[in-house]
Scaffold this active site. Structure first.
Site, PDB file in Angstrom:
ATOM      1  N   HIS A  22      -6.424   5.300 -14.081  1.00  6.52           N
ATOM      2  CA  HIS A  22      -5.317   4.646 -13.371  1.00  6.52           C
ATOM      3  C   HIS A  22      -4.908   3.380 -14.108  1.00  6.52           C
ATOM      4  CE1 HIS A  22      -8.557   1.999 -12.024  1.00  6.52           C
ATOM      5  NE2 HIS A  22      -7.656   1.154 -11.559  1.00  6.52           N
ATOM      6  N   CYS A  67     -14.564   8.081  -4.454  1.00  8.22           N
ATOM      7  CA  CYS A  67     -13.488   7.422  -5.193  1.00  8.22           C
ATOM      8  C   CYS A  67     -12.215   7.393  -4.349  1.00  8.22           C
ATOM      9  CB  CYS A  67     -13.228   8.157  -6.502  1.00  8.22           C
ATOM     10  SG  CYS A  67     -11.771   7.547  -7.397  1.00  8.22           S
ATOM     11  N   ASN A 107      -6.253  -1.076 -17.565  1.00 12.55           N
ATOM     12  CA  ASN A 107      -7.571  -1.539 -17.980  1.00 12.55           C
ATOM     13  C   ASN A 107      -8.492  -0.330 -17.994  1.00 12.55           C
ATOM     14  OD1 ASN A 107      -6.634  -4.207 -17.840  1.00 12.55           O
ATOM     15  ND2 ASN A 107      -7.263  -4.408 -15.708  1.00 12.55           N
ATOM     16  N   HIS A 148     -10.641  13.153 -11.775  1.00 15.39           N
ATOM     17  CA  HIS A 148     -11.438  11.925 -11.841  1.00 15.39           C
ATOM     18  C   HIS A 148     -12.104  11.745 -13.204  1.00 15.39           C
ATOM     19  CE1 HIS A 148     -13.999   8.691 -10.127  1.00 15.39           C
ATOM     20  NE2 HIS A 148     -14.941   9.201 -10.907  1.00 15.39           N
ATOM     21  N   CYS A 171      -9.050   9.579  -5.835  1.00 14.18           N
ATOM     22  CA  CYS A 171      -9.038  11.036  -5.891  1.00 14.18           C
ATOM     23  C   CYS A 171      -8.201  11.575  -4.728  1.00 14.18           C
ATOM     24  CB  CYS A 171     -10.466  11.574  -5.796  1.00 14.18           C
ATOM     25  SG  CYS A 171     -11.430  11.386  -7.315  1.00 14.18           S
ATOM     26  N   HIS A 212     -11.660   6.074 -11.916  1.00 12.06           N
ATOM     27  CA  HIS A 212     -10.617   7.094 -11.952  1.00 12.06           C
ATOM     28  C   HIS A 212      -9.492   6.651 -12.901  1.00 12.06           C
ATOM     29  CE1 HIS A 212      -8.646  10.536  -9.778  1.00 12.06           C
ATOM     30  NE2 HIS A 212      -7.603  10.007 -10.408  1.00 12.06           N
ATOM     31  N   GLN A 221      -1.979  -0.251 -13.472  1.00 13.16           N
ATOM     32  CA  GLN A 221      -1.408  -1.104 -12.449  1.00 13.16           C
ATOM     33  C   GLN A 221      -0.044  -1.623 -12.899  1.00 13.16           C
ATOM     34  OE1 GLN A 221      -4.296  -3.810 -10.356  1.00 13.16           O
ATOM     35  NE2 GLN A 221      -5.656  -3.210 -12.028  1.00 13.16           N
TER      36      GLN A 221
END
Length: 376
Positions: A202, A77, A189, A149, A80, A200, A204
């Protein structure tokens, strides 16, 4: 006020990276960011925005994103932290609280015009004035909510949600000041059904060189309402929802969580501030603290909404007022929604929705609100 220390550094290819620390010793002594040891070429992109004369909307053409990373295994990933025994990731540090960095595969970029080949972009597609086009100058950033994660935003403690809010406010301020940026959109999303390519936790941030269609429609409706009544459209919507109470999920001192009366999605909720604030930068300390509690609570309610099938996929988008014209017409608010209508079943945007833009909802908004209250 929550103590959060920001540390700026650069990645191997020149992209900016920001650590937002809320734990010791970084808060007190500061962080010394380790170098990015990878051998990376500078980010290249050839995105353009083209005008759709039939809708009045700008469409971003970003063909280079076809090659972006897609659902790698957990031990590869890129979000991470970089730890012994594994390849370096996008984050050189062995641990972190919250991190923001420039996207390696951006739809929009502030890269120099010579680097993105902007000199070769003619003002019109095929030389036809019906189809204006220009380089897609803007910025796309990735926000990592945690180094864990296997966690999720809904599982974060309130203190960490507050750190994320501080990061959103910081980035909103800087991105709004970039030349050509007209709107900053913060979003997450979650779930492969939504189209997530990295699992992971996250989100944007997009800094657009235009006002997005969704915001453009809202501004027009707000302008019409202001001219007709002299009042704030979102303020009147908030007052009406609070007075009715039928779709209110939680009401606090500074914010209210409710399901909109004309909810389109099988699961949908809005968080609206009681004060007319345009974006994250304008929130005071009390509003940020309360929002951290309400937002984390709403995400948890959504995660357990269905009795089986696990957490539903969702999109959480923060609609902030545009940078320039129309900024005084609206206030920031969250729209969170899921396309899961039942365990194992998704709401597909078929002929009426995708083809004609005419929405058909499968669930009554009052039932959505009732369920969100039940699982609190």
């Amino acid at each position: 006020m929550t103590a959060v220390r920001r540390t700026k550094t650069h990645m191997a290819d020149g992209r900016e990276l920001f650590y937002f620390d809320d734990t010791e010793p970084c808060v007190s002594t500061g962080r010394v960011p380790p170098p990015d040891t990878r051998d990376l070429p500078h980010v290249q992109h050839s995105s353009t925005v083209r005008y759709d004369v039939l809708t009045g909307e700008w469409v971003t053409i970003a063909a280079h994103r076809q090659d972006r990373t897609f659902l790698p295994p957990a031990d590869h990933c890129p979000l991470c932290p970089t730890r012994p025994g594994r390849e370096p990731t996008e984050i050189p540090a062995p641990d972190y609280d919250v991190v923001v960095f420039e996207n390696r595969f951006p739809s929009l970029s502030q890269a120099p015009l010579s680097q993105i080949g902007a000199r070769d972009v003619p003002p019109f597609v095929d030389g036809v004035p019906l189809w204006p086009q220009r380089p897609a100058l803007g910025r796309c950033e990735v926000v990592c909510f945690t180094s864990d994660h296997n966690s999720s935003f809904g599982a974060l403690p309130v203190s960490r949600v507050r750190t994320v809010i501080e990061a959103w406010a910081d980035r909103t301020a800087e991105l709004s000041a970039l030349p050509g940026v007209e709107q900053v959109f913060v979003f997450e999303n979650r779930g492969t059904e939504i189209g997530v390519t990295l699992e992971h936790p996250h989100g944007q941030i997009y800094a657009y060189p235009f006002v997005t269609p969704r915001m453009g429609q809202l501004l027009q409706r707000a302008a019409d309402h202001r001219e007709r009544t002299g009042r704030d459209l979102l303020g009147d919507v908030l007052d009406a929802e609070r007075k009715s109470g039928a779709r209110v999920v939680r009401e606090a001192e500074h914010w209210t969580v409710f399901v909109p009366a004309a909810a389109r999605w099988p699961v949908e909720a809005h968080i609206v501030p009681h004060r007319a604030v345009p974006d994250f930068t304008a929130l005071d300390d009390a509003e940020r603290a309360e929002l951290a509690d309400l937002y984390g609570d709403l995400l948890h309610r959504v995660e357990v909404y269905f009795p089986e099938g696990g957490p539903p996929p969702y999109i959480a988008g923060w609609h902030q007022a545009p940078v320039g014209a129309g900024r005084n017409l609206t206030r920031m608010f969250l729209q969170l929604f899921s396309l899961r209508r039942a365990p194992g079943k998704l709401k597909y945007l078929a002929g009426s929705e995708s083809g004609a833009g005419a929405w058909i909802s499968d669930v009554a908004p009052e039932r959505i609100a009732q369920r969100l209250r039940e699982v609190g």
